[in-house]
Design an enzyme around this catalytic site. Structure first.
Site, PDB file in Angstrom:
ATOM      1  N   CYS A 136       0.832  -1.198   0.000  1.00 54.68           N
ATOM      2  CA  CYS A 136       0.000   0.000   0.000  1.00 54.68           C
ATOM      3  C   CYS A 136       0.872   1.256   0.000  1.00 54.68           C
ATOM      4  O   CYS A 136       1.717   1.440   0.863  1.00 54.68           O
ATOM      5  CB  CYS A 136      -0.909  -0.041   1.224  1.00 54.68           C
ATOM      6  SG  CYS A 136      -1.644   1.498   1.696  1.00 54.68           S
ATOM      7  N   GLY A 137       0.692   2.103  -0.992  1.00 51.56           N
ATOM      8  CA  GLY A 137       1.447   3.357  -1.061  1.00 51.56           C
ATOM      9  C   GLY A 137       2.778   3.267  -1.776  1.00 51.56           C
ATOM     10  O   GLY A 137       3.432   4.293  -1.988  1.00 51.56           O
TER      11      GLY A 137
END
Length: 222
Positions: free
Chosen positions: A168-169
């Site tokens: 994530c990210g």
């Protein structure tokens, strides 16, 4: 590709190109260290008929847990059993190994670092023991960063529980990383540079570091 128009991700094909380039360059610049190797996946071929697989670095030996100083992974062949017994008896720490895999995520379209720890007898390490082996800076990073956290999930190719740094990210900070580096921003996105830059950040969480010669070589080529 220009960095400004890039979304920070890799295609599956580009990951395979980047993985093989990374493994070759690691071997070139770090001949004394264990190699990253490409592990082909035996699952059915994808719709694009590409060979699936992942990068593997295994049996990295760590001796005990010490939070007083940041530590890097100790690259060794299998230690002598007698010496290990003596070391454990005299100094206290147990010998443990770590395996690291770089796996492509089809969902996030970025690489993901999977890892596991186990003792010399093959018994898996509990999370609280693994956490003691992480560099001192990791605890702070994991607490403060909204983009970096560790979960335990089934390894997509081995069907066994492994820990992973959640992707994530990743695409967001990879784009920021390339934009923040003048040479990378100027010359665009080079697929071969991706994993070097990515692991230079992600590896710090688990004590894996890109040697300066390898990192500087890639920057000088851009």
């Amino acid at each position: 590709m220009e960095v400004l128009s890039w979304d920070g991700t890799l295609s599956s094909r580009d990951f395979q190109v980047a993985a093989r380039a990374f493994a070759e360059n690691w071997k070139q610049f770090n001949p004394a260290l264990p190699p990253w190797t490409w592990a082909p996946c035996l699952k059915q071929p994808s719709r694009l008929s590409q060979e699936q697989g992942y990068l593997s670095l295994e049996k990295i030996c760590l001796l005990g847990s010490n939070k007083e100083h940041d530590r890097e992974a100790v690259y060794e062949e299998e230690p002598e059993p007698v010496d290990n017994a003596t070391l454990v008896e005299s100094a206290g720490p147990q010998v443990c190994y770590y395996d690291f895999h770089i796996v492509y995520s089809d969902s996030y379209r970025v690489p993901v670092l999977y890892f596991r720890g186990y003792y010399i007898d093959g018994q898996p390490m509990a999370w609280d023991e693994i956490e003691k082996d992480l560099p001192a800076c990791s605890s702070k990073v994991l607490l403060e960063s909204k983009w970096t956290f560790i979960t335990q999930e089934e390894h997509p190719h081995l069907n066994r529980p492994w820990y992973k740094l959640h992707p994530c990210g990743t695409s967001e900070w990879m784009k920021l990383l390339f934009l923040g580096d003048e040479s990378l921003a100027k010359n665009g996105v080079a697929v071969e540079q991706y994993l070097v830059s990515w692991l230079s950040v992600v590896g710090q969480v688990v004590g894996l570091r890109i040697p300066f010669d390898m990192l500087n070589h890639h920057k000088s080529c851009n």
